[in-house]
Design a protein around this motif. Structure first.
Motif: not given
Length: 114
Positions: A46, A48, A64-65, A68, A105
């Motif tokens: 992930m 951030t 954030k994504t 992952p 994502a």
């Protein structure tokens, strides 16, 4: 050749060992084995970070994504995030980049700014 990992799936921090045939030892739960296999075959993380808010001087908003992403794309995705800025107000969950680098994502906002 064996690889060793400390599992990060839960607070236990099991010491994992995985061999060339993807046999995992040291895990206390099945999630540890999945983690070790993923780390060897296709590691993901992930991301951030934060992006600029145009209409608020010296203000950043956290992002954030949504899922992952491949570990090898982390710095390329961060460069994509550096190219953009948003305008306040922002809301948690707002998507600011959809399907970043075709990873599936989204980059989503994680902070409300009035």
């Amino acid at each position: 050749m064996n690889k060793e990992f400390t599992c990060i799936v839960c607070p236990r921090g099991c010491h994992l060992i995985i061999d060339d045939q993807l046999n995992v030892t040291g895990n206390s739960c099945p999630r540890g084995a999945l983690y070790a296999k993923s780390e060897v075959t296709h590691p993901t993380r992930m991301i951030t970070s934060s992006v600029r808010v145009k209409n608020r001087e010296d203000t950043l908003v956290s992002v954030k994504t949504s899922i992952p992403v491949p570990k090898e794309l982390i710095f390329t995705i961060i460069k994509e995030m550096d190219k953009i800025s948003v305008e306040a107000p922002t809301n948690i969950g707002d998507v600011i980049i959809k399907n970043v680098l075709n990873t599936g994502a989204d980059i989503v906002i994680t902070k409300n700014i009035k």
